[in-house]
Design an enzyme around this catalytic site. Structure first.
Site, PDB file in Angstrom:
ATOM      1  N   GLN A 237       0.890  -1.407  -0.074  1.00 50.35           N
ATOM      2  CA  GLN A 237      -0.018  -0.058   0.240  1.00 50.35           C
ATOM      3  C   GLN A 237       0.813   1.202  -0.089  1.00 50.35           C
ATOM      4  O   GLN A 237       0.273   2.301  -0.144  1.00 50.35           O
ATOM      5  CB  GLN A 237      -0.835   0.050   1.346  1.00 50.35           C
ATOM      6  CG  GLN A 237      -2.110  -1.068   1.093  1.00 50.35           C
ATOM      7  CD  GLN A 237      -3.064  -0.947   2.171  1.00 50.35           C
ATOM      8  OE1 GLN A 237      -3.219  -2.120   3.059  1.00 50.35           O
ATOM      9  NE2 GLN A 237      -3.657   0.203   2.639  1.00 50.35           N
ATOM     10  N   ARG A 384      -9.637  -0.253   7.302  1.00 52.96           N
ATOM     11  CA  ARG A 384     -10.538   0.796   6.716  1.00 52.96           C
ATOM     12  C   ARG A 384     -10.743   1.958   7.851  1.00 52.96           C
ATOM     13  O   ARG A 384     -11.961   2.242   8.036  1.00 52.96           O
ATOM     14  CB  ARG A 384     -11.803   0.187   6.241  1.00 52.96           C
ATOM     15  CG  ARG A 384     -12.415   0.973   5.008  1.00 52.96           C
ATOM     16  CD  ARG A 384     -13.449   0.162   4.491  1.00 52.96           C
ATOM     17  NE  ARG A 384     -13.841   0.890   3.274  1.00 52.96           N
ATOM     18  CZ  ARG A 384     -14.454   0.330   2.206  1.00 52.96           C
ATOM     19  NH1 ARG A 384     -14.562  -0.831   2.073  1.00 52.96           N
ATOM     20  NH2 ARG A 384     -14.671   1.218   1.201  1.00 52.96           N
ATOM     21  N   CYS A 385      -9.700   2.602   8.333  1.00 51.49           N
ATOM     22  CA  CYS A 385      -9.706   3.375   9.107  1.00 51.49           C
ATOM     23  C   CYS A 385      -8.638   4.335   9.296  1.00 51.49           C
ATOM     24  O   CYS A 385      -7.376   3.925   8.810  1.00 51.49           O
ATOM     25  CB  CYS A 385      -9.584   2.495  10.594  1.00 51.49           C
ATOM     26  SG  CYS A 385      -9.193   3.437  12.075  1.00 51.49           S
TER      27      CYS A 385
END
Ligand code: CDP
Length: 804
Positions: A237, A384-385
């Site tokens: 990522q 997802r934070c």
């Protein structure tokens, strides 16, 4: 303009720029099997790696015997910590300033820990040989409870740290303690809470879960010994950060390392960190001189690769009798597992948890977080934070509900009474943030009206009466949430990872025929960057989005950036894209003026062209300007039309939302059914409403999973009880309800196009909405707090314990 010129609106529509529901350009590839994921990479002579993993959560390693494994035809090598020690690669730094074993060095600290790396000619041979590596373990006492881990007589987990009372984030006060992080005013908060009319107190637990992306983690490392160049394709990522870290660890010059993130099948924070598989594959490729592939399987991913959450949050919230909140106190016990491998900006060991005052104007607050080691897998990633925001939002949204019970007040009214008002922005929170913009009351009123809140409450009251009369066994819960996110890390002065400032970048090249390529420091994992970043540019430079290629993920070509996680792409790289576009436009203006034989200030921008002021029939389109940039010798200007922007945002962005879940609960079976789910998001300027809707649908579904069943659970021996998809809940179409999405638009005042992030909002807001619905159903019967996940058994147990 002349009569042949299409009207402004028509030209703008043709660009498919900001606000357009442009179809995702990547989907043609993905839906036709033309994606290129790490496991699709096949190279001549490529070898395969697989791990021997520990069956124990805490044990000393007495011996490792690889003889039988090495005798299997096709097995090339079995690496252990002893092989990596001479290279000083048997331990590696974590993103949180700790160190982590690459391969077990003397002992293992969690079930599934990497013990040895088998390299073979074939994936199946490697897997067979893994079974033949003989490891002699001596079991040690296991600690999976972070409170017990802090007892005086708790076993020492990290022997490598024995005697070290100073950690990466300050003093350690116990052998299993990592750090204490404090924010806010302790004395003032104690005093407000000590003298308040009403104080609600609760322990709120956000259980350990896992991002579980569709594609697990993996890489292909290829060392070209002739050219001295190492290439690693991986599920990264943050490819540039991986390159820098790889260079620092290996000593290979950074220009000789190329990191490529090909297509990625979901990241959700799971693919931010550096894992032993990457190091072992690189070492194996350097030693063997051929490419080495490692791809973990689902069980390995769930057991060993980057968990999320596991926060025990003790809270106190104080208010006046009529419901004005006066103070918030919070103490978190953060279970980080065996190594502190959390992926947070360096100065924030508990991420942005200090956003835990949420959407409320709370004048006084204090927060302390204690990080603790246990015999569980490391991680603590932002699933997802945006760095522990999800935990913070869950905490405050539960505390509001608990306070509403204490006050005997409607929870929607209590929220509205305490929201930060529109005129208070920019708002300085008691725990240190400056919220950029918001209009919470408008969003809240819209949400309550949309679901028919008053009627729902009436129906709920009638249901309770019917239940008491024995006419139904189903309860109705109304789960309310108003969340505020903090995304877009971040200002370099505050946010870095391993010393790398968290800016981001975009480089644009306009081709002579008027099409373009934009390269960014971020990397899409399904968010649709190729679609949306082209839309930002289309509006900025007047070239149709369809004529703009967006490329990410190759460190040899993309400008340096800190990658994609924490919904930072739009706030940071999206801003860089707009700024680079403006540089292109500034040069294009000079070219246009030259071609039109007027002064620069005599032309003005009009959708896709520069027009002579007052003479609309005289203009140059971007297409004409692009060509001129390459074929005209313009005095004082270099040929070509390119720009790059490295953007350091002045602040984070603060998206917000109002979510409401209406849930039916069967008290006899614990089964639940979502009758209605309404999600209103405000992410400022909306680039692509269709993509935003997709993000919300995906994020709320993940929230549903987390709140209603998804969990990484351990037994007392440290065995992972939910290491397969038989036990780890992933919602299918069967469980997933219909969602109603909605929005308000409150632009960010500091972002060049006013956009805030959105990718994580639905997870942040969704979890408390689902959980509050469960709690709300049982509120009339005296339930104050029940831990997630609310699976059928746990819900049944609530009903049972309440005597229903
Ligand atoms: O960093 P990440 O891409 O995960 O999250 P994001 O910046 O919130 O963006 C997720 C997707 O939503 C991207 O394709 C964005 O361009 C899109 N988006 C949008 O269309 N409008 C916004 N205001 C924010 C995001």
């Amino acid at each position: 303009m002349n009569e042949m010129t299409p009207p402004k609106a028509e030209r703008a529509a043709a660009l498919k720029g900001l606000g357009t529901e442009r179809k995702r350009v990547e989907d043609a590839r993905f839906t036709q099997g033309k994606g290129n994921y790490v496991d699709d990479i096949k190279m001549p002579g490529m070898l395969f790696g697989d791990f021997v993993r520990s069956p124990y959560a805490h044990a000393r390693i007495k011996s490792i015997n690889a003889e039988k494994a090495l005798a299997v035809p096709g097995v090339i090598a079995v690496l252990t910590a002893d092989d990596l020690r001479p290279l000083n690669l048997h331990w590696m730094p974590t993103l949180a300033g700790d160190v982590q074993m690459v391969l077990a060095d003397g002992k293992v600290l969690f079930q599934g820990q990497e013990v040895a790396f088998v390299v073979a000619e074939d994936r199946y041979i490697a897997a067979d040989a893994v079974e033949l590596v003989e490891v002699e373990y001596e079991e040690l006492p296991v600690v999976v409870d972070p409170f017990k881990a802090q007892a005086e007589d708790a076993p020492v987990l990290r022997e490598d740290l024995e005697g070290k009372m100073e950690g990466a984030h300050g003093p350690r006060r116990h052998h299993n303690h990592i750090f204490t992080w404090e924010q806010g005013d302790r004395d003032a908060t104690d005093s407000v809470i000590g003298s308040a009319d009403v104080v609600a107190e609760e322990m709120v637990y956000y259980h350990r879960t896992h991002p579980c992306p569709l594609e697990t983690c993996g890489c292909v490392a290829s060392m070209d010994k002739v050219n001295g160049k190492l290439t690693v394709w991986g599920t990264f990522q943050a490819p540039h950060a991986v390159r820098t870290v790889a260079s620092l660890i290996s000593g290979i010059a950074e220009h000789n390392i190329r990191i490529v993130s090909p297509d990625i099948g979901g990241g959700f924070g799971n693919k931010v960190g550096v894992y032993p598989g990457y190091i072992c594959s690189i070492v194996a490729s350097i030693v063997t001189g051929v490419p080495v592939k490692w791809v973990e399987d689902r069980m390995e991913n769930l057991m060993a690769t980057a968990f999320a959450r596991d926060y025990w949050m003790q809270g106190k919230i104080a208010a006046t009798k009529d419901g004005k909140i006066t103070g918030l106190w919070c103490h978190v016990t953060a279970d980080h597992g065996a190594f502190d491998a959390c992926a947070d900006p360096t100065k924030f060991p508990a991420g942005f948890f200090n956003i835990c005052t949420g959407s409320y104007d709370i004048p006084t607050a204090y927060l302390a977080v204690d990080g603790v080691y246990t015999n569980k897998a490391p991680g603590g990633v932002a699933y997802r934070c945006s760095f522990r925001v999800t935990e913070a939002a869950y905490f405050i949204e539960r505390m509001i509900e608990v306070l509403a019970i204490e006050l005997g007040m409607d929870a929607a009214e209590l929220r509205a009474k305490n929201f930060i008002r529109k005129d208070q922005f920019p708002y300085q929170s008691a725990l240190g943030w400056e919220y950029d913009s918001g209009d919470y009351h408008t969003a809240w009123d819209k949400a309550l009206k949309a679901v028919g809140y008053k009627e729902l409450r009436k129906e709920q009251a009638e249901r309770v009466e019917a239940f008491k009369r024995g006419e139904t066994r189903k309860l109705l819960g109304i789960g309310l949430t108003h969340f505020t996110e903090i995304v877009g890390a971040g200002p370099v002065k505050n946010c870095d990872i391993l010393g790398l400032g968290m800016f981001d970048s975009c480089e644009i090249r306009i081709h002579p025929t008027g099409s373009a390529i934009a390269r960014l420091g971020t990397i899409s994992q399904g968010q649709g960057h190729a679609t949306t970043f082209a839309q930002i540019l289309a509006s900025e430079i007047g070239i149709p989005a369809d004529d703009i290629t967006v490329e990410e993920g190759d460190t040899d070509t993309a400008p340096y950036g800190l990658g994609t996680y924490g919904s930072r792409s739009t706030p940071v790289a999206g801003a860089a894209t707009a700024m680079a576009g403006r540089k292109i436009r500034a040069k294009a203006q000079m070219i246009a003026a030259y071609l039109l034989e007027v002064h620069d200030s005599d032309v003005e921008w009009d959708v896709d062209r520069f027009v002579v002021k007052g003479a609309p029939e005289r203009f140059k389109t971007m297409k004409e300007i692009a060509f001129a940039a390459y074929n005209q010798a313009i005095p004082g200007l270099e040929p070509g039309l390119e720009a790059v922007s490295y953007y350091d945002p002045p602040n984070m962005t603060y998206p917000f939302g109002a979510y409401i879940c209406v849930m039916e609960i069967d008290v006899d079976t614990g089964e639940w059914e979502i009758r209605q789910f309404y999600a209103l998001d405000d992410c400022g300027t909306r680039i692509n409403p269709m993509i935003i809707e997709g993000q919300v649908h995906g994020g709320v579904t993940e929230a549903l999973a987390i709140a209603m069943g998804q969990e990484i659970a351990y037994d007392d021996m440290g065995n992972v009880k939910t290491g397969t998809l038989m036990d780890f809940f992933i919602p299918t179409a069967w469980e997933t309800p219909h969602y109603t999405t909605d929005h308000t638009v409150t632009p960010s005042p500091h972002h060049p196009i006013g956009a805030k992030g959105v990718g994580e909002s639905p997870n942040v807001g969704g979890v408390p909405a689902f959980s509050n619905a469960v709690h709300d159903a049982f509120r009339p019967f005296g339930l104050k707090q029940a831990h997630m996940p609310h699976d059928h058994w746990r819900i049944w147990k609530i009903a049972h314990d309440l005597g229903l």
